[in-house]
Design a protein around this motif. Structure first.
Motif, mmCIF file in Angstrom:
data_model
loop_
_atom_site.group_PDB
_atom_site.id
_atom_site.type_symbol
_atom_site.label_atom_id
_atom_site.label_comp_id
_atom_site.label_asym_id
_atom_site.label_seq_id
_atom_site.Cartn_x
_atom_site.Cartn_y
_atom_site.Cartn_z
ATOM 1 N N SER A 174 0.831 -1.207 0.000
ATOM 2 C CA SER A 174 0.000 0.000 0.000
ATOM 3 C C SER A 174 0.864 1.255 0.000
ATOM 4 C CB SER A 174 -0.919 -0.003 1.224
ATOM 5 O OG SER A 174 -1.780 -1.129 1.214
ATOM 6 N N ILE A 175 1.938 1.231 0.763
ATOM 7 C CA ILE A 175 2.868 2.363 0.755
ATOM 8 C C ILE A 175 3.535 2.484 -0.617
ATOM 9 C CG2 ILE A 175 5.018 3.239 1.741
ATOM 10 C CD1 ILE A 175 4.188 2.025 4.403
ATOM 11 N N GLY A 176 3.878 1.344 -1.221
ATOM 12 C CA GLY A 176 4.456 1.375 -2.563
ATOM 13 C C GLY A 176 3.514 2.001 -3.572
ATOM 14 N N ASN A 177 2.224 1.729 -3.446
ATOM 15 C CA ASN A 177 1.245 2.334 -4.337
ATOM 16 C C ASN A 177 1.203 3.848 -4.164
ATOM 17 O OD1 ASN A 177 -1.217 2.253 -6.115
ATOM 18 N ND2 ASN A 177 -2.156 3.068 -4.249
ATOM 19 N N ILE A 178 1.282 4.316 -2.912
ATOM 20 C CA ILE A 178 1.281 5.756 -2.656
ATOM 21 C C ILE A 178 2.512 6.410 -3.267
ATOM 22 C CG2 ILE A 178 1.345 7.520 -0.862
ATOM 23 C CD1 ILE A 178 -0.115 5.585 0.975
ATOM 24 N N VAL A 179 3.683 5.837 -3.032
ATOM 25 C CA VAL A 179 4.922 6.409 -3.548
ATOM 26 C C VAL A 179 4.928 6.403 -5.076
ATOM 27 C CG1 VAL A 179 7.433 6.140 -3.610
ATOM 28 C CG2 VAL A 179 6.197 5.787 -1.465
ATOM 29 N N THR A 180 4.429 5.326 -5.673
ATOM 30 C CA THR A 180 4.351 5.254 -7.136
ATOM 31 C C THR A 180 3.446 6.346 -7.678
ATOM 32 O OG1 THR A 180 4.724 2.859 -7.064
ATOM 33 C CG2 THR A 180 3.775 3.765 -9.087
ATOM 34 N N TRP A 181 2.294 6.536 -7.053
ATOM 35 C CA TRP A 181 1.359 7.577 -7.481
ATOM 36 C C TRP A 181 1.996 8.963 -7.358
ATOM 37 C CZ3 TRP A 181 -1.089 11.614 -4.815
ATOM 38 C CH2 TRP A 181 -2.167 12.215 -5.483
ATOM 39 N N GLU A 182 2.804 9.164 -6.336
ATOM 40 C CA GLU A 182 3.417 10.470 -6.103
ATOM 41 C C GLU A 182 4.513 10.786 -7.128
ATOM 42 O OE1 GLU A 182 3.496 11.587 -1.486
ATOM 43 O OE2 GLU A 182 4.518 9.699 -1.941
ATOM 44 N N PHE A 183 5.326 9.802 -7.489
ATOM 45 C CA PHE A 183 6.566 10.097 -8.202
ATOM 46 C C PHE A 183 6.594 9.637 -9.651
ATOM 47 C CE2 PHE A 183 7.859 10.366 -3.775
ATOM 48 C CZ PHE A 183 8.618 11.526 -3.781
ATOM 49 N N ILE A 184 5.526 9.054 -10.166
ATOM 50 C CA ILE A 184 5.511 8.705 -11.585
ATOM 51 C C ILE A 184 5.658 9.970 -12.439
ATOM 52 C CG2 ILE A 184 3.895 8.094 -13.435
ATOM 53 C CD1 ILE A 184 3.129 5.648 -11.971
ATOM 54 N N GLY A 185 4.935 11.025 -12.095
ATOM 55 C CA GLY A 185 5.000 12.258 -12.874
ATOM 56 C C GLY A 185 6.376 12.893 -12.851
ATOM 57 N N TYR A 186 7.036 12.842 -11.712
ATOM 58 C CA TYR A 186 8.383 13.404 -11.592
ATOM 59 C C TYR A 186 9.364 12.679 -12.510
ATOM 60 C CZ TYR A 186 12.938 14.291 -9.428
ATOM 61 O OH TYR A 186 14.260 14.607 -9.207
ATOM 62 N N ASN A 187 9.353 11.355 -12.464
ATOM 63 C CA ASN A 187 10.261 10.585 -13.313
ATOM 64 C C ASN A 187 9.863 10.675 -14.782
ATOM 65 O OD1 ASN A 187 12.130 9.079 -11.348
ATOM 66 N ND2 ASN A 187 10.123 8.662 -10.485
ATOM 67 N N MET A 188 8.561 10.725 -15.049
ATOM 68 C CA MET A 188 8.100 10.903 -16.429
ATOM 69 C C MET A 188 8.667 12.188 -17.017
ATOM 70 S SD MET A 188 5.767 13.009 -18.193
ATOM 71 C CE MET A 188 4.610 13.500 -16.917
ATOM 72 N N LEU A 189 8.685 13.264 -16.239
ATOM 73 C CA LEU A 189 9.202 14.546 -16.740
ATOM 74 C C LEU A 189 10.685 14.463 -17.040
ATOM 75 C CD1 LEU A 189 8.049 17.349 -17.316
ATOM 76 C CD2 LEU A 189 8.860 18.058 -15.066
ATOM 77 N N ILE A 190 11.447 13.730 -16.220
ATOM 78 C CA ILE A 190 12.874 13.542 -16.488
ATOM 79 C C ILE A 190 13.074 12.814 -17.815
ATOM 80 C CG2 ILE A 190 14.965 12.368 -15.702
ATOM 81 C CD1 ILE A 190 14.118 12.866 -12.857
ATOM 82 N N PHE A 191 12.334 11.728 -18.016
ATOM 83 C CA PHE A 191 12.478 10.955 -19.249
ATOM 84 C C PHE A 191 11.993 11.742 -20.467
ATOM 85 C CE2 PHE A 191 11.695 7.073 -16.341
ATOM 86 C CZ PHE A 191 13.018 7.105 -15.939
ATOM 87 N N TYR A 192 10.871 12.415 -20.313
ATOM 88 C CA TYR A 192 10.296 13.164 -21.441
ATOM 89 C C TYR A 192 11.227 14.301 -21.857
ATOM 90 C CZ TYR A 192 6.964 15.892 -24.185
ATOM 91 O OH TYR A 192 6.341 16.592 -25.187
ATOM 92 N N SER A 193 11.837 14.986 -20.885
ATOM 93 C CA SER A 193 12.771 16.067 -21.210
ATOM 94 C C SER A 193 13.981 15.531 -21.957
ATOM 95 C CB SER A 193 13.209 16.772 -19.922
ATOM 96 O OG SER A 193 12.108 17.317 -19.231
ATOM 97 N N ALA A 194 14.466 14.348 -21.554
ATOM 98 C CA ALA A 194 15.604 13.749 -22.257
ATOM 99 C C ALA A 194 15.223 13.320 -23.671
ATOM 100 C CB ALA A 194 16.128 12.554 -21.467
#
Length: 308
Positions: A174-194
Motif C-alpha cells: 500500500s505504501i508502494g502504491n502511494i509512492v508510485t502515485w506520487e513520483f511517476i510524474g516526476y520521473n516521467m518529466l525527467i524521461f520526457y525532457s531527455a
C-alpha cells in the motif's frame, strides 16, 4: 660610472600584473564563497556532528562517555535495524522498477506524437508530485480505510470483503502504491525532457532505413536517455532508503502493521525522539548513509559504463 635605471613603468608592470592576478583569484572566491559557506553549514556540519555523536554514549553512571565504534558494532548486531533494512530493500526491488517502467512508458507515449491531448496528460500525470507527501498519504490512508474509506464503501455497496490494505501483510504494498502515485510524474518529466533533445536527424535516418517504432525505441530513444534513466534510478534508490513520511503518517491508523522499526529512517527517528538514544541513532543514520552511497555509486558506475 653610472648605471641606467629601467623605466618606472617597466618596474610597475610586474607589480600591477601580480595585483591583478590576486584580484582575479579573490573574485572567484567571492562568487563561490556563499555556496561554500552554506554547503559547509547545512551539509558538512550536520554530518560531522552526527559522526561526533555516534562516538559517544549516555550512561546512567558517568554521563556521556567516549565509546569509539561500539555504537556501530551494536547497530550491525541489531535485529531491528536489519529487519528495517531488508524491508526497504524489498520495497526498492519491487516498487522502483514498476514506477520507473510506468513513467518510461508514459514518456514514450507523450513523445510519440500520437497521443491526443498530450499537454493535458502531461500536466495531469505530473500533478500528484505537486501534492505534499503527508497530504497524499492522508488521502490514501482515508481511501484504504475498511470502516470509513473507499475500501469500506466498496465492501458495503457490493457486499464483499476486500483485503485490508493497512494489514501487516499488505501495508508495504500500500505504501508502494502511494509512492508510485506520487513520483511517476516526476520521473516521467525527467524521461520526457531527455527524449525531447534527441536530434531529429537520428529519426530521419531511421525512417530512411525503414525502422519501425519498436526499433526506434530500442536503438535510438533508450540509448539516448540512458543518463536520465541512471539519474532517476539513483534518485529512486535514495528515496527508498529514506522512506519515512508515508509509514510515519499511516502508523496513526495502522499501529499494529507499522512498528517503530518499519524503515531505517523511522527507526532512527524513534530511537532519537522516543527512546532518547541520540548517539545510537546517529550511528544507525551514518551506516544507512554509507549503504545508500555505496549502492547509488555502484548503480551509477554500472549504468554509465559504455556498452552497458
Amino acid at each position: 660610472m653610472t648605471t641606467l635605471e629601467p623605466p618606472v613603468a617597466a618596474k610597475r608592470a610586474p607589480a600591477r600584473s601580480a595585483a591583478k592576478k590576486d584580484r582575479r583569484s579573490w573574485t572567484g572566491w567571492g562568487f563561490i564563497g556563499p555556496f561554500v559557506a552554506v554547503f559547509a553549514l547545512v551539509f558538512l556540519a550536520p554530518i560531522g556532528y552526527s559522526i561526533y555523536l555516534s562516538l559517544f554514549r549516555d550512561q546512567l553512571i558517568g554521563g556521556t562517555s567516549f565509546v569509539g565504534l561500539d555504537n556501530y558494532k551494536q547497530a550491525l548486531e541489531d535485529d531491528h535495524f536489519w529487519d528495517s533494512l531488508i524491508r526497504v530493500s524489498l520495497f526498492l526491488v519491487v516498487q522502483v522498477p514498476i514506477m520507473l517502467g510506468i513513467a518510461l512508458l508514459i514518456a514514450l507515449a507523450l513523445d510519440s506524437g500520437r497521443l491526443f491531448g498530450k499537454d493535458f496528460f502531461r500536466i495531469a500525470i505530473f500533478l500528484p508530485y505537486a501534492v505534499p507527501s503527508v497530504v497524499a498519504t492522508l488521502m490514501w490512508g482515508f481511501m484504504y480505510g475498511t470502516k470509513y474509506g473507499l475500501v469500506g464503501d466498496i465492501n458495503s455497496a457490493f457486499d464483499v470483503t476486500l483485503p485490508d490494505p493497512l494489514s501487516s501483510d499488505l501495508v508495504l504494498a500500500s505504501i508502494g502504491n502511494i509512492v508510485t502515485w506520487e513520483f511517476i510524474g516526476y520521473n516521467m518529466l525527467i524521461f520526457y525532457s531527455a527524449l525531447r533533445v534527441i536530434p531529429l536527424s537520428l529519426y530521419e535516418a531511421a525512417e530512411i532505413d525503414g525502422a519501425g517504432q519498436f526499433r526506434v525505441i530500442t536503438a535510438i530513444k533508450l540509448p539516448a536517455i540512458r543518463g536520465a534513466l541512471v539519474i532517476a534510478t539513483i534518485f529512486s534508490i535514495i528515496g527508498s532508503f529514506q522512506l519515512f513520511n508515508e509509514p510515519a503518517v499511516l502508523r496513526l491508523i495502522a499501529r499494529n502493521a507499522i512498528t517503530t522499526d518499519f524503515t531505517p529512517n523511522f527507526y532512527t527517528y524513534s530511537l532519537s525522539f522516543n527512546g532518547q538514544q541520540h548517539n545510537y541513532s546517529a550511528a544507525v543514520a551514518i551506516i544507512m548513509g554509507l549503504i545508500t552511497m555505496v549502492i547509488a555509486y555502484v548503480v551509477q558506475l554500472r549504468g554509465m559504463r559504455k556498452g552497458a
